[in-house]
Design a protein around this motif. Structure first.
Motif: not given
Ligand code: ZN
Ligand code: PRT
Length: 296
Positions: A54-56
């Motif tokens: 996930r990008d986070d």
């Molecule tokens: Zn995200």
């Protein structure tokens, strides 16, 4: 982590950054064997592996040393960098030119914007509390961030916030929620993030090599190769018309005295008017070619 020999790049598993991010790595010549779980992909042709997440999670993976590089939105990276208690030693290495958007403040459509002071004591829904707090502090305003991980735009309608600080691309989502964008806090696009370099990192040469390839791909995107032929006497006028040309190569044409071939790498777009102006100045056999890779 310093002893690991293979480089690890984190990219978004699925979302707005994944396709363009993986395309970019492929254009840099990286090939990966996609594992059954599609999370960890071994590099096939270089000691560079890919982690799909996930990008986070990307800034944390880099700051912890689990990954060396990551493709992530500047908004996510900048929020992590602003959270200095949790993330240290992160930096933006390259802007990648896709997934452009902006982090902006938006007010209910019927409220006029009179400036930052109007936000004093107001509730602002956001997923970017550190970037928002930084901006509020710079403007000497104390407001009340309401931290949400999604559906931020709906908060004013639900009564849980007075306004929002969220990502905007076209503005359609804001308009659908009767909100109006008033201030940009951050212009964002996908970036390559990395850790602050340490001299003893055994992977730093591989990172440099990858960055050189990336620059070659990114530079190529902005560049065109222009080729033409012209009488020697017309060359000065023609070269002056080439948009931002880097030292054109000029060579005589075998068997055609006084006639020269010109090859020039130009940055930016070259439109029909540019070509017509060069032809009027004496150029012939004009060709404009896209550039796939560059290495100097
Ligand atoms: Zn995200
Ligand atoms: O699952 P994962 O956590 O990995 O993905 P995600 O859902 O958190 O992220 P994703 O894929 O939606 O976005 C990844 C990155 O793309 C963001 O961090 C930004 O850097 C970038 N990006 C570019 C955007 C947008 N454009 C964008 N429009 N991210 C989100 N949006 C949202 C915007 O907030 C709005 O709610 O899309 C909606 C539509 O935007 P409008 O203005 O066009 O209506």
């Amino acid at each position: 982590m310093q002893t690991r020999k293979r480089l690890r790049i984190a990219a978004q598993k699925s979302g707005r950054l994944s396709k363009a991010g993986l395309d970019l790595l492929s254009r840099c010549g990286l090939r990966f064997r996609h594992g059954r779980d599609r999370l960890y992909c071994d590099g096939e042709n270089l000691p560079i592996d890919l982690l799909l997440v996930r990008d986070d999670d990307i800034p944390g993976l880099i700051s912890s040393g689990a990954c060396d590089l990551g493709i992530v939105g500047r908004n996510v990276l900048a929020e992590a960098m602003a959270d200095t208690n949790r993330h240290g030693g992160l930096r933006e290495l390259r802007a990648l030119g896709f997934a452009r958007c902006r982090l902006a403040l938006a007010l209910p459509q019927d409220e006029a914007w009179r400036g930052p002071q109007q936000l004093e004591g107001r509730r602002i829904a956001t997923s970017y509390p550190h970037l928002l707090q930084g901006w509020l502090q710079r403007h000497g305003v104390q407001a009340d961030p309401v931290v949400l991980s999604g559906a931020v735009e709906i908060a004013p309608r639900l009564g849980s916030a007075d306004l929002v600080c969220d990502l905007v691309e076209t503005g359609t989502t804001l308009a659908a929620n009767q909100l109006r964008e008033v201030v940009t806090l951050l212009d964002s696009e996908a970036v390559l993030a990395g850790a602050v370099a340490t001299p003893e990192n055994p992977r730093s040469r591989l990172i440099e090599r990858l960055l050189a390839r990336l620059d070659g791909v990114l530079g190529g995107r902005e560049s065109r190769l222009v080729m033409l032929q012209a009488p020697r006497a017309a060359l000065d006028a023609i070269v002056a018309l080439l948009p931002a040309a880097v030292s054109p190569a000029i060579t005589p044409i075998e068997g055609q005295p006084g006639r020269m071939a010109v090859q020039a790498l130009c940055s930016g777009s070259i439109d029909w008017q540019d070509l017509e102006a060069m032809r009027s100045a004496g150029a012939e056999s004009l060709l404009v070619l896209p550039v796939e890779k560059m290495l100097s």
